[in-house]
Design a protein around this motif. Structure first.
Motif, short mmCIF file in Angstrom:
data_model
loop_
_atom_site.label_atom_id
_atom_site.label_comp_id
_atom_site.label_asym_id
_atom_site.label_seq_id
_atom_site.Cartn_x
_atom_site.Cartn_y
_atom_site.Cartn_z
N SER A 93 0.75 -1.32 -0.13
CA SER A 93 0.17 -0.15 -0.09
C SER A 93 0.87 1.28 0.02
O SER A 93 0.56 2.24 -0.52
N VAL A 94 1.92 1.36 0.72
CA VAL A 94 2.95 2.49 0.82
C VAL A 94 3.49 2.68 -0.55
O VAL A 94 3.66 3.71 -1.05
N THR A 95 3.94 1.65 -1.12
CA THR A 95 4.61 1.61 -2.36
C THR A 95 3.74 2.14 -3.53
O THR A 95 4.01 2.78 -4.52
N MET A 96 2.53 1.79 -3.36
CA MET A 96 1.22 2.17 -4.07
C MET A 96 1.15 3.70 -4.24
O MET A 96 1.05 4.26 -5.35
N VAL A 97 0.96 4.16 -2.99
CA VAL A 97 0.86 5.46 -3.14
C VAL A 97 2.19 6.36 -3.23
O VAL A 97 2.04 7.53 -3.74
N LEU A 98 3.18 5.71 -2.96
CA LEU A 98 4.54 6.55 -3.41
C LEU A 98 4.75 6.62 -4.82
O LEU A 98 5.19 7.49 -5.47
N SER A 99 3.91 5.36 -5.78
CA SER A 99 4.24 5.36 -7.14
C SER A 99 3.23 6.62 -7.59
O SER A 99 3.69 7.38 -8.52
N HIS A 100 2.17 6.63 -7.05
CA HIS A 100 1.23 7.85 -7.38
C HIS A 100 1.67 9.08 -7.16
O HIS A 100 2.01 10.07 -7.93
N ALA A 101 2.57 9.40 -6.04
CA ALA A 101 3.42 10.58 -5.64
C ALA A 101 4.29 10.96 -6.75
O ALA A 101 4.57 12.25 -7.05
N SER A 102 4.99 9.68 -7.24
CA SER A 102 5.92 10.03 -8.11
C SER A 102 5.45 10.47 -9.57
O SER A 102 6.01 11.66 -10.02
N LEU A 112 7.10 4.00 -11.97
CA LEU A 112 7.15 2.59 -12.40
C LEU A 112 7.95 1.60 -11.42
O LEU A 112 7.41 0.45 -11.23
N LYS A 113 8.98 2.37 -10.64
CA LYS A 113 9.58 1.57 -9.75
C LYS A 113 8.72 1.00 -8.53
O LYS A 113 8.61 -0.22 -8.31
N TRP A 114 7.98 2.24 -8.04
CA TRP A 114 7.25 1.88 -7.03
C TRP A 114 6.01 1.07 -7.27
O TRP A 114 5.47 0.13 -6.53
N LEU A 115 5.40 1.11 -8.49
CA LEU A 115 4.37 0.21 -9.05
C LEU A 115 4.78 -1.15 -9.46
O LEU A 115 3.97 -1.93 -8.76
N GLY A 116 6.03 -1.16 -9.62
CA GLY A 116 6.51 -2.77 -9.80
C GLY A 116 6.53 -3.31 -8.62
O GLY A 116 6.36 -4.61 -8.43
N LEU A 180 -2.84 -3.64 -12.01
CA LEU A 180 -1.74 -2.94 -11.92
C LEU A 180 -0.69 -3.44 -12.89
O LEU A 180 0.12 -2.32 -13.34
N SER A 181 -0.45 -4.40 -13.37
CA SER A 181 0.43 -4.85 -14.23
C SER A 181 0.30 -4.26 -15.41
O SER A 181 0.90 -3.69 -16.51
N THR A 182 -1.19 -4.25 -15.94
CA THR A 182 -1.60 -3.44 -16.97
C THR A 182 -1.20 -2.01 -16.96
O THR A 182 -0.75 -1.44 -17.99
N VAL A 183 -1.58 -1.48 -15.91
CA VAL A 183 -1.28 -0.18 -15.79
C VAL A 183 0.47 0.18 -15.87
O VAL A 183 0.86 1.20 -16.40
N TRP A 184 1.10 -0.70 -15.30
CA TRP A 184 2.71 -0.59 -15.44
C TRP A 184 2.98 -0.32 -17.06
O TRP A 184 3.80 0.40 -17.22
N VAL A 185 2.50 -1.53 -17.61
CA VAL A 185 2.85 -1.50 -19.12
C VAL A 185 2.34 -0.16 -19.80
O VAL A 185 3.33 0.39 -20.37
#
Lengths: 223, 128
Positions: A93-102, A112-116, A180-185
């Motif tokens: 959850s924290v990595t997800m919110v950091l992905s959005h922050a980035s 991409l790193k945090w989402l991965g 999330l994998s689709t969003v990552w791509v």
């Protein structure tokens, strides 16, 4: 003059609604979906509570109960292992919110790193759940899974509600990992914005939020 | 990143509803509030601590009684859920109306649960 307002990145600029401000259609739609999904989980947990509250024996997990009531022995649910899975979901959850922050800060690589890492956390959670159910064929220790140890779907309310609730949640985790994998791509192709990640994040955090409740009701509250 | 660049990316500084043109508007939608990474990590620590406490409390059944134990566990779980919704799902930054749109429907399952518990308790004490 165009009828649709856009910002510098040509993204839609939503009107400043008096009650809901500039919430996007996608975000509002995700919230409404999560409310309906919340009712599904609410129904499951209420049914669980009714069945548990009205049963004389909840989980025939000791020899003493077997002798006393004649029930068939069932395995107890492991708290420590599931606590580790909970830790995993909280981290994701924290990595997800950091992905959005980035993404909000314009750092697509960071997003991409945090989402991965979020996807990795979700995938590991699923591996953990498979291990809990089936034991992964003896890998990672002597545990052969709850099914092997006698927790059979349909054998008791204790077993059936366990698989119904945790299985339904596991399907959400699987959906989240695929989503999330689709969003990552698409993010790696430059086709997403911060709103895409926020909407996806809402789903992922909801999965975490529900697990917090499932963990408490199914695993932590003693028989 | 400069403030101008942030504005161009749709980032606005997080400020109170009084700074907005309307009564109680937050920052839903494309007007993303500036992310506070330190707050995200603080929330992560709080969630971890509460999880450790929950697991610890779950082992204390023999010492604190089942009613107190269940109350503690459910209270901590609801607290954790609220923290996730407010900080990670950004409900804290949404408008008052958006928050109520989410919270009010979710009160109904809680109400049903309360009625069921009350009914179960009544039957347990006074018989069916």
């Amino acid at each position: 003059m165009s009828a649709v307002a856009t910002d510098h990145d040509h993204a839609l600029v939503y009107p400043d609604d008096q009650l809901y401000s500039r919430i996007t259609a996608g975000k509002l739609a995700m919230w409404l979906f999560l409310l309906s999904d919340g009712f599904s989980f609410g129904g499951f947990l209420l049914a669980y509570g009714i069945l548990r509250g009205s049963s004389n024996v909840w989980g025939c997990t000791t020899e003493e109960l077997v002798k006393k009531t004649g029930c068939v022995l069932e395995p107890a649910l492991g708290i420590n292992f599931t606590a580790a899975l909970t830790f995993l979901l909280i981290c994701s959850s924290v990595t997800m919110v950091l992905s959005h922050a980035s993404m909000v800060e314009g750092d697509r690589k960071g997003a991409l790193k945090w989402l991965g890492l979020t996807i990795l956390g979700g995938a590991l959670f699923l591996v953990g759940q498979v291990w809990e159910y089936w034991g992964l064929f003896g890998l990672f220790g002597p545990h052969h899974g709850l099914l092997h140890e006698g927790l059979k779907f349909g054998a008791s309310h204790y077993a059936t509600t366990f698989y119904a609730v945790t299985g339904f949640h596991g399907l959400h985790v699987l959906t989240g990992v695929i989503y999330l994998s689709t969003v990552w791509v698409f993010t790696s192709m430059g086709k997403t914005d911060a709103n895409t990640l926020e909407v996806a994040g809402l789903f992922w955090h909801f999965v975490d939020l529900v697990w917090i409740l499932v963990f408490t009701f199914i695993y932590l509250i003693p028989n | 990143m400069s403030d101008l660049a942030k504005e161009e990316k749709g980032v606005t500084k997080s400020h109170g509803p009084e700074d907005h043109g309307h009564d109680d508007h937050g920052h839903g939608g494309h007007g993303h509030h500036a992310p506070d990474r330190k707050e995200y990590w603080r929330i992560w620590v709080v969630l971890l601590v509460l999880t450790v406490l929950e697991v610890g409390v779950a082992y204390l059944e023999k010492y604190i009684g089942k009613t107190a134990l269940v109350t503690c566990l459910v209270g901590m779980a609801l607290g954790k859920a609220a923290i996730v919704a407010l900080f990670y799902m950004h409900l804290k930054h949404e408008t008052k109306w958006m928050r109520w749109t989410v919270v009010i429907p979710m009160l109904f399952p809680a109400l049903y649960a309360f009625i069921l518990i009350a009914e179960g308790t009544y039957r347990a004490i006074w018989g069916s």
